[in-house]
Design a protein around this motif. Structure first.
Motif, PDB file in Angstrom:
ATOM      1  N   SER A 146      40.889  26.797   5.768  1.00 31.56           N
ATOM      2  CA  SER A 146      41.293  27.799   4.760  1.00 31.56           C
ATOM      3  C   SER A 146      42.806  28.054   4.826  1.00 31.56           C
ATOM      4  O   SER A 146      43.422  28.398   3.823  1.00 31.56           O
ATOM      5  CB  SER A 146      40.473  29.088   4.885  1.00 31.56           C
ATOM      6  OG  SER A 146      40.812  29.744   6.077  1.00 31.56           O
ATOM      7  N   VAL A 147      43.415  27.858   6.014  1.00 28.85           N
ATOM      8  CA  VAL A 147      44.874  27.973   6.130  1.00 28.85           C
ATOM      9  C   VAL A 147      45.535  26.844   5.318  1.00 28.85           C
ATOM     10  O   VAL A 147      46.509  27.062   4.591  1.00 28.85           O
ATOM     11  CB  VAL A 147      45.332  27.897   7.612  1.00 28.85           C
ATOM     12  CG1 VAL A 147      46.848  27.823   7.735  1.00 28.85           C
ATOM     13  CG2 VAL A 147      44.775  29.072   8.408  1.00 28.85           C
ATOM     14  N   ILE A 148      44.968  25.648   5.412  1.00 29.29           N
ATOM     15  CA  ILE A 148      45.519  24.474   4.710  1.00 29.29           C
ATOM     16  C   ILE A 148      45.365  24.677   3.197  1.00 29.29           C
ATOM     17  O   ILE A 148      46.289  24.420   2.419  1.00 29.29           O
ATOM     18  CB  ILE A 148      44.780  23.173   5.145  1.00 29.29           C
ATOM     19  CG1 ILE A 148      44.615  23.102   6.666  1.00 29.29           C
ATOM     20  CG2 ILE A 148      45.472  21.945   4.587  1.00 29.29           C
ATOM     21  CD1 ILE A 148      45.855  23.250   7.479  1.00 29.29           C
ATOM     22  N   GLU A 149      44.193  25.158   2.830  1.00 28.94           N
ATOM     23  CA  GLU A 149      43.909  25.386   1.411  1.00 28.94           C
ATOM     24  C   GLU A 149      44.853  26.443   0.826  1.00 28.94           C
ATOM     25  O   GLU A 149      45.352  26.303  -0.288  1.00 28.94           O
ATOM     26  CB  GLU A 149      42.444  25.848   1.288  1.00 28.94           C
ATOM     27  CG  GLU A 149      41.843  25.577  -0.041  1.00 28.94           C
ATOM     28  CD  GLU A 149      40.331  25.808  -0.025  1.00 28.94           C
ATOM     29  OE1 GLU A 149      39.648  25.340   0.914  1.00 28.94           O
ATOM     30  OE2 GLU A 149      39.853  26.493  -0.940  1.00 28.94           O
ATOM     31  N   LYS A 150      45.132  27.481   1.598  1.00 32.58           N
ATOM     32  CA  LYS A 150      46.048  28.543   1.157  1.00 32.58           C
ATOM     33  C   LYS A 150      47.451  27.967   0.963  1.00 32.58           C
ATOM     34  O   LYS A 150      48.129  28.271  -0.020  1.00 32.58           O
ATOM     35  CB  LYS A 150      46.042  29.671   2.205  1.00 32.58           C
ATOM     36  CG  LYS A 150      46.801  30.900   1.805  1.00 32.58           C
ATOM     37  CD  LYS A 150      46.422  32.081   2.706  1.00 32.58           C
ATOM     38  CE  LYS A 150      47.274  33.290   2.394  1.00 32.58           C
ATOM     39  NZ  LYS A 150      48.459  33.399   3.242  1.00 32.58           N
ATOM     40  N   ARG A 151      47.888  27.127   1.895  1.00 30.62           N
ATOM     41  CA  ARG A 151      49.212  26.504   1.756  1.00 30.62           C
ATOM     42  C   ARG A 151      49.267  25.646   0.490  1.00 30.62           C
ATOM     43  O   ARG A 151      50.268  25.632  -0.222  1.00 30.62           O
ATOM     44  CB  ARG A 151      49.521  25.625   2.978  1.00 30.62           C
ATOM     45  CG  ARG A 151      49.774  26.412   4.244  1.00 30.62           C
ATOM     46  CD  ARG A 151      49.958  25.449   5.399  1.00 30.62           C
ATOM     47  NE  ARG A 151      50.081  26.124   6.683  1.00 30.62           N
ATOM     48  CZ  ARG A 151      49.922  25.512   7.850  1.00 30.62           C
ATOM     49  NH1 ARG A 151      49.651  24.227   7.900  1.00 30.62           N
ATOM     50  NH2 ARG A 151      50.050  26.193   8.965  1.00 30.62           N
ATOM     51  N   PHE A 152      48.154  24.926   0.241  1.00 26.52           N
ATOM     52  CA  PHE A 152      48.095  24.081  -0.966  1.00 26.52           C
ATOM     53  C   PHE A 152      48.189  24.963  -2.218  1.00 26.52           C
ATOM     54  O   PHE A 152      48.955  24.661  -3.141  1.00 26.52           O
ATOM     55  CB  PHE A 152      46.797  23.271  -0.967  1.00 26.52           C
ATOM     56  CG  PHE A 152      46.562  22.508  -2.243  1.00 26.52           C
ATOM     57  CD1 PHE A 152      47.178  21.272  -2.450  1.00 26.52           C
ATOM     58  CD2 PHE A 152      45.752  23.019  -3.250  1.00 26.52           C
ATOM     59  CE1 PHE A 152      46.983  20.576  -3.636  1.00 26.52           C
ATOM     60  CE2 PHE A 152      45.552  22.335  -4.438  1.00 26.52           C
ATOM     61  CZ  PHE A 152      46.163  21.103  -4.625  1.00 26.52           C
ATOM     62  N   ASP A 153      47.429  26.042  -2.238  1.00 23.57           N
ATOM     63  CA  ASP A 153      47.435  26.926  -3.416  1.00 23.57           C
ATOM     64  C   ASP A 153      48.814  27.551  -3.617  1.00 23.57           C
ATOM     65  O   ASP A 153      49.274  27.678  -4.751  1.00 23.57           O
ATOM     66  CB  ASP A 153      46.374  28.029  -3.265  1.00 23.57           C
ATOM     67  CG  ASP A 153      44.951  27.460  -3.376  1.00 23.57           C
ATOM     68  OD1 ASP A 153      44.793  26.363  -3.950  1.00 23.57           O
ATOM     69  OD2 ASP A 153      44.016  28.115  -2.877  1.00 23.57           O
ATOM     70  N   GLU A 154      49.472  27.931  -2.516  1.00 18.51           N
ATOM     71  CA  GLU A 154      50.802  28.557  -2.633  1.00 18.51           C
ATOM     72  C   GLU A 154      51.851  27.547  -3.074  1.00 18.51           C
ATOM     73  O   GLU A 154      52.890  27.940  -3.612  1.00 18.51           O
ATOM     74  CB  GLU A 154      51.194  29.189  -1.285  1.00 18.51           C
ATOM     75  CG  GLU A 154      50.448  30.491  -1.050  1.00 18.51           C
ATOM     76  CD  GLU A 154      50.626  31.064   0.350  1.00 18.51           C
ATOM     77  OE1 GLU A 154      50.034  32.137   0.612  1.00 18.51           O
ATOM     78  OE2 GLU A 154      51.321  30.442   1.183  1.00 18.51           O
ATOM     79  N   ALA A 155      51.613  26.256  -2.809  1.00 22.76           N
ATOM     80  CA  ALA A 155      52.589  25.219  -3.192  1.00 22.76           C
ATOM     81  C   ALA A 155      52.589  24.975  -4.691  1.00 22.76           C
ATOM     82  O   ALA A 155      53.556  24.460  -5.235  1.00 22.76           O
ATOM     83  CB  ALA A 155      52.260  23.910  -2.458  1.00 22.76           C
ATOM     84  N   LYS A 156      51.507  25.366  -5.353  1.00 18.40           N
ATOM     85  CA  LYS A 156      51.372  25.034  -6.793  1.00 18.40           C
ATOM     86  C   LYS A 156      52.277  25.904  -7.664  1.00 18.40           C
ATOM     87  O   LYS A 156      52.488  27.044  -7.385  1.00 18.40           O
ATOM     88  CB  LYS A 156      49.922  25.206  -7.229  1.00 18.40           C
ATOM     89  CG  LYS A 156      49.025  24.191  -6.555  1.00 18.40           C
ATOM     90  CD  LYS A 156      47.671  24.116  -7.188  1.00 18.40           C
ATOM     91  CE  LYS A 156      47.696  23.009  -8.230  1.00 18.40           C
ATOM     92  NZ  LYS A 156      46.448  22.692  -8.844  1.00 18.40           N
ATOM     93  N   GLN A 163      47.566  26.889  12.169  1.00 18.90           N
ATOM     94  CA  GLN A 163      46.364  26.245  11.621  1.00 18.90           C
ATOM     95  C   GLN A 163      45.109  26.550  12.424  1.00 18.90           C
ATOM     96  O   GLN A 163      43.998  26.303  11.970  1.00 18.90           O
ATOM     97  CB  GLN A 163      46.543  24.718  11.602  1.00 18.90           C
ATOM     98  CG  GLN A 163      47.659  24.258  10.714  1.00 18.90           C
ATOM     99  CD  GLN A 163      48.092  22.830  10.962  1.00 18.90           C
ATOM    100  OE1 GLN A 163      48.536  22.178  10.052  1.00 18.90           O
ATOM    101  NE2 GLN A 163      47.970  22.318  12.170  1.00 18.90           N
ATOM    102  N   PHE A 164      45.293  27.050  13.651  1.00 18.83           N
ATOM    103  CA  PHE A 164      44.137  27.374  14.500  1.00 18.83           C
ATOM    104  C   PHE A 164      43.771  28.858  14.415  1.00 18.83           C
ATOM    105  O   PHE A 164      42.719  29.264  14.921  1.00 18.83           O
ATOM    106  CB  PHE A 164      44.432  27.018  15.961  1.00 18.83           C
ATOM    107  CG  PHE A 164      44.740  25.561  16.201  1.00 18.83           C
ATOM    108  CD1 PHE A 164      43.955  24.566  15.635  1.00 18.83           C
ATOM    109  CD2 PHE A 164      45.805  25.178  17.007  1.00 18.83           C
ATOM    110  CE1 PHE A 164      44.223  23.216  15.860  1.00 18.83           C
ATOM    111  CE2 PHE A 164      46.079  23.835  17.245  1.00 18.83           C
ATOM    112  CZ  PHE A 164      45.294  22.852  16.674  1.00 18.83           C
ATOM    113  N   GLU A 165      44.637  29.641  13.801  1.00 20.13           N
ATOM    114  CA  GLU A 165      44.356  31.083  13.709  1.00 20.13           C
ATOM    115  C   GLU A 165      43.118  31.298  12.834  1.00 20.13           C
ATOM    116  O   GLU A 165      42.963  30.655  11.796  1.00 20.13           O
ATOM    117  CB  GLU A 165      45.563  31.823  13.101  1.00 20.13           C
ATOM    118  CG  GLU A 165      46.741  31.896  14.063  1.00 20.13           C
ATOM    119  CD  GLU A 165      47.902  32.721  13.512  1.00 20.13           C
ATOM    120  OE1 GLU A 165      48.415  33.572  14.248  1.00 20.13           O
ATOM    121  OE2 GLU A 165      48.279  32.495  12.353  1.00 20.13           O
TER     122      GLU A 165
END
Ligand code: FE2
Length: 196
Positions: free
Chosen positions: A186-196, A80-82
């Motif tokens: 943006s890492v969190i948002e990407k994880r959310f998008d991939e979860a859908k 998440q820090f990358e």
């Protein structure tokens, strides 16, 4: 198969020292090592005397979640820090999901509220695509109390080892400030998008 410790491309963090990161990464590597060791030991005990070693094997199987989740949770945490700190994308599907669930409070304030839970553990944010919602949970022991099958989109480590090189327990709030000061949304948002 064996798991290999990941390397994280971390920028210099604000409010979290290099020494703190170094000791925390060493702890993560310990989880990876012991995840592999448990699998090895179960196989060896089974091969030598499956019946005679049944209790030992059973206890190792119970312990597997402690090592595996310790490994995986730290991978969620450090990655998440990358890329360095970024803000939420305005108007994104993720932002809309946050508004539906957390209304005026917002997700960051809600995480801070849950992080105020007394004791050690994690704040974990999950996506639940089947119900089109989010859940924010305080998970004491990472092998217990996780929400089955829900993708983890954010993990805030609140074990004392995560911050006590830099802060005393009474300064946990300063560590949480530092966490958000470095969080790449943006890492969190990407994880959310991939979860859908
Ligand atoms: Fe940790």
């Amino acid at each position: 198969m064996t798991y290999t410790a990941k390397t994280f491309n971390l920028p210099a963090l604000q409010g979290i020292s290099d020494k703190q990161v170094k000791v925390h990464l060493a702890l993560y590597e310990g989880y990876v090592k012991h995840t592999n060791l448990i699998m090895e030991k179960i196989n060896a005990l089974k091969a030598s005397d499956a019946e005679g070693n049944a209790y030992l094997i059973a206890e190792l199987r119970r312990r597997f979640g402690f090592e595996f989740d310790g490994m995986r949770m730290h991978e969620y945490y450090f990655s998440q820090f990358e890329g360095g700190q970024t803000s939420l994308t305005a108007g994104s599907a993720f932002e809309q999901a946050i508004s539906r669930k957390y209304e005026d409070q917002g997700l960051e304030a809600h995480i801070r509220e849950v992080a105020g839970t007394r004791g050690i553990g994690w704040v974990v944010v999950y996506a639940d695509p089947s119900a089109d919602t989010l859940h924010t949970v305080f998970v004491n022991d990472h092998e217990l109390g996780q929400l089955a099958g829900l993708p983890i989109i954010l993990a805030l480590d609140l074990w004392e080892h995560a911050y006590m090189v830099d802060y005393v327990p009474a300064e946990k709030k300063n560590y949480i400030d530092a966490f958000f000061a470095n969080l790449n949304w943006s890492v969190i948002e990407k994880r959310f998008d991939e979860a859908k």
